[in-house]
Every structure is written in structure tokens, then in C-alpha cells.
Design a protein around this motif. Structure first.
Motif, short mmCIF file in Angstrom:
data_model
loop_
_atom_site.label_atom_id
_atom_site.label_comp_id
_atom_site.label_asym_id
_atom_site.label_seq_id
_atom_site.Cartn_x
_atom_site.Cartn_y
_atom_site.Cartn_z
N ASN A 131 78.42 9.14 91.93
CA ASN A 131 77.56 9.61 90.83
C ASN A 131 78.31 9.62 89.51
OD1 ASN A 131 75.06 10.05 92.12
ND2 ASN A 131 75.74 12.02 92.90
N LEU A 132 79.56 10.04 89.54
CA LEU A 132 80.37 10.04 88.32
C LEU A 132 80.59 8.60 87.83
CD1 LEU A 132 82.07 11.41 86.14
CD2 LEU A 132 83.97 11.49 87.79
N ALA A 133 80.86 7.69 88.74
CA ALA A 133 81.04 6.28 88.35
C ALA A 133 79.78 5.74 87.68
CB ALA A 133 81.41 5.44 89.58
N THR A 134 78.62 6.09 88.23
CA THR A 134 77.35 5.64 87.64
C THR A 134 77.17 6.22 86.24
OG1 THR A 134 76.37 5.43 89.83
CG2 THR A 134 74.85 5.60 87.98
N SER A 135 77.57 7.45 86.06
CA SER A 135 77.47 8.07 84.73
C SER A 135 78.45 7.44 83.76
CB SER A 135 77.68 9.58 84.82
OG SER A 135 76.57 10.16 85.48
N TYR A 136 79.65 7.12 84.22
CA TYR A 136 80.60 6.38 83.37
C TYR A 136 79.97 5.06 82.91
CZ TYR A 136 84.88 9.10 84.58
OH TYR A 136 85.85 10.06 84.73
N ARG A 137 79.37 4.36 83.85
CA ARG A 137 78.78 3.07 83.52
C ARG A 137 77.68 3.23 82.48
NH1 ARG A 137 74.55 -0.08 86.37
NH2 ARG A 137 74.80 -2.25 85.71
N GLN A 138 76.81 4.22 82.67
CA GLN A 138 75.73 4.42 81.71
C GLN A 138 76.28 4.83 80.34
OE1 GLN A 138 72.12 6.08 83.12
NE2 GLN A 138 71.58 6.94 81.13
N ALA A 139 77.41 5.51 80.34
CA ALA A 139 78.03 5.94 79.09
C ALA A 139 78.88 4.81 78.47
CB ALA A 139 78.90 7.17 79.33
N GLU A 140 78.77 3.61 79.05
CA GLU A 140 79.49 2.43 78.58
C GLU A 140 81.00 2.57 78.72
OE1 GLU A 140 77.97 1.14 74.80
OE2 GLU A 140 75.90 1.16 75.54
N ARG A 141 81.41 3.31 79.73
CA ARG A 141 82.83 3.44 80.09
C ARG A 141 83.05 2.57 81.33
NH1 ARG A 141 83.73 9.92 79.69
NH2 ARG A 141 85.75 9.34 80.59
N THR A 142 82.83 1.27 81.11
CA THR A 142 82.75 0.31 82.21
C THR A 142 84.03 0.24 83.03
OG1 THR A 142 81.18 -0.95 80.89
CG2 THR A 142 82.14 -2.07 82.78
N ALA A 143 85.17 0.17 82.39
CA ALA A 143 86.43 0.05 83.13
C ALA A 143 86.63 1.24 84.06
CB ALA A 143 87.60 -0.10 82.18
N GLU A 144 86.34 2.44 83.56
CA GLU A 144 86.46 3.64 84.39
C GLU A 144 85.45 3.62 85.52
OE1 GLU A 144 87.42 7.37 81.69
OE2 GLU A 144 86.19 5.89 80.62
N ALA A 145 84.24 3.16 85.23
CA ALA A 145 83.18 3.11 86.24
C ALA A 145 83.57 2.18 87.38
CB ALA A 145 81.87 2.65 85.60
N VAL A 146 84.02 0.98 87.04
CA VAL A 146 84.36 0.00 88.06
C VAL A 146 85.57 0.46 88.87
CG1 VAL A 146 85.18 -2.36 88.43
CG2 VAL A 146 83.27 -1.93 86.86
N ALA A 147 86.58 1.00 88.21
CA ALA A 147 87.77 1.48 88.92
C ALA A 147 87.42 2.59 89.90
CB ALA A 147 88.83 1.94 87.92
N LEU A 148 86.61 3.55 89.45
CA LEU A 148 86.24 4.66 90.32
C LEU A 148 85.37 4.18 91.48
CD1 LEU A 148 86.33 7.63 91.04
CD2 LEU A 148 84.48 8.02 89.38
N LEU A 149 84.41 3.32 91.20
CA LEU A 149 83.54 2.85 92.27
C LEU A 149 84.32 1.98 93.26
CD1 LEU A 149 80.66 3.30 93.20
CD2 LEU A 149 80.07 1.11 92.18
N ALA A 150 85.31 1.24 92.80
CA ALA A 150 86.15 0.47 93.72
C ALA A 150 86.89 1.39 94.67
CB ALA A 150 87.12 -0.40 92.94
N LYS A 151 87.38 2.52 94.15
CA LYS A 151 88.07 3.49 95.01
C LYS A 151 87.09 4.13 95.98
CE LYS A 151 91.00 7.62 94.99
NZ LYS A 151 90.93 7.65 96.42
N VAL A 152 85.91 4.48 95.51
CA VAL A 152 84.89 5.06 96.40
C VAL A 152 84.53 4.07 97.50
CG1 VAL A 152 82.49 5.87 96.54
CG2 VAL A 152 83.94 6.62 94.66
N THR A 153 84.39 2.81 97.14
CA THR A 153 84.04 1.78 98.13
C THR A 153 85.14 1.66 99.18
OG1 THR A 153 82.70 0.58 96.52
CG2 THR A 153 83.44 -0.65 98.44
N ALA A 154 86.39 1.60 98.74
CA ALA A 154 87.51 1.50 99.68
C ALA A 154 87.58 2.73 100.59
CB ALA A 154 88.82 1.31 98.92
#
Length: 98
Positions: free
Chosen positions: A48-71
Motif C-alpha cells: 500500500n505504501l509503494a502504491t501511494s509513493y507511485r501516486q505521489a510520483e515518487r516512482t523510484a521509491e515505489a518500484v524499489a519498495l514493491l520489488a522488495k515486497v515481491t521478493a
């Protein structure tokens, strides 16, 4: 916890991205403290935080966090768990958009 998470998601849906990120950041810390790093609810809070980062245009943080969540989800829940499938799919979609 559920009510606060719902509030944060509502903030995000209403375009109140800063408030969503701030609240979800606190929520992740609370989930880690109460349930631990590897609990499925903690993984969901991070997604959820990664999705909010993405919507807030904090793309690098969003992708990095979601990659960790996925792993972490793959390691803890397995490749075929619905949560793993969802976050892995979102990560692929975000990569295609970048």
C-alpha cells in the motif's frame, strides 16, 4: 489498524498523497513492531505504501519498495499465492510504464 489503513487508502484515492504516504509510513512501522517484518499484513502495508509513493510520483521509491515486497512475498508465501501474484503483476506493470 484496519481503520487507519482504510483511511490512508481513502486519502490516496482522494489525491491526498502526502497524507496517505505519511499515514502509511507510520502504519508500516506499526505492523513491523506488532506483527514482525515477515507477517502477511506487514507485506500488504508495504505494498500500500509503494502504491501511494507511485501516486505521489515518487516512482523510484515505489518500484524499489514493491520489488522488495515481491521478493519477500515470493520467499514467504510462494510464487502462486494471490498476494505474490498481485504484487508481482503490479511490479511488471509499473516497469512497463516507466
Amino acid at each position: 489498524m484496519t481503520a487507519r489503513t482504510n483511511l490512508a487508502v481513502s486519502y490516496r484515492r482522494a489525491g491526498r498523497n502526502t497524507e496517505a504516504v505519511d499515514l502509511l509510513t507510520k502504519m508500516v512501522a506499526d505492523y513491523v513492531r506488532l506483527l514482525g517484518e515477515e507477517h502477511p499484513s506487514t507485506l500488504t502495508a508495504r505494498a500500500n505504501l509503494a502504491t501511494s509513493y507511485r501516486q505521489a510520483e515518487r516512482t523510484a521509491e515505489a518500484v524499489a519498495l514493491l520489488a522488495k515486497v515481491t521478493a519477500d512475498s515470493t520467499r514467504l508465501l510462494g510464487d502462486n499465492h494471490p498476494n505474490t501474484v498481485a504484487v508481482a503483476g503490479a511490479l511488471r506493470a509499473w516497469g512497463d510504464e516507466a
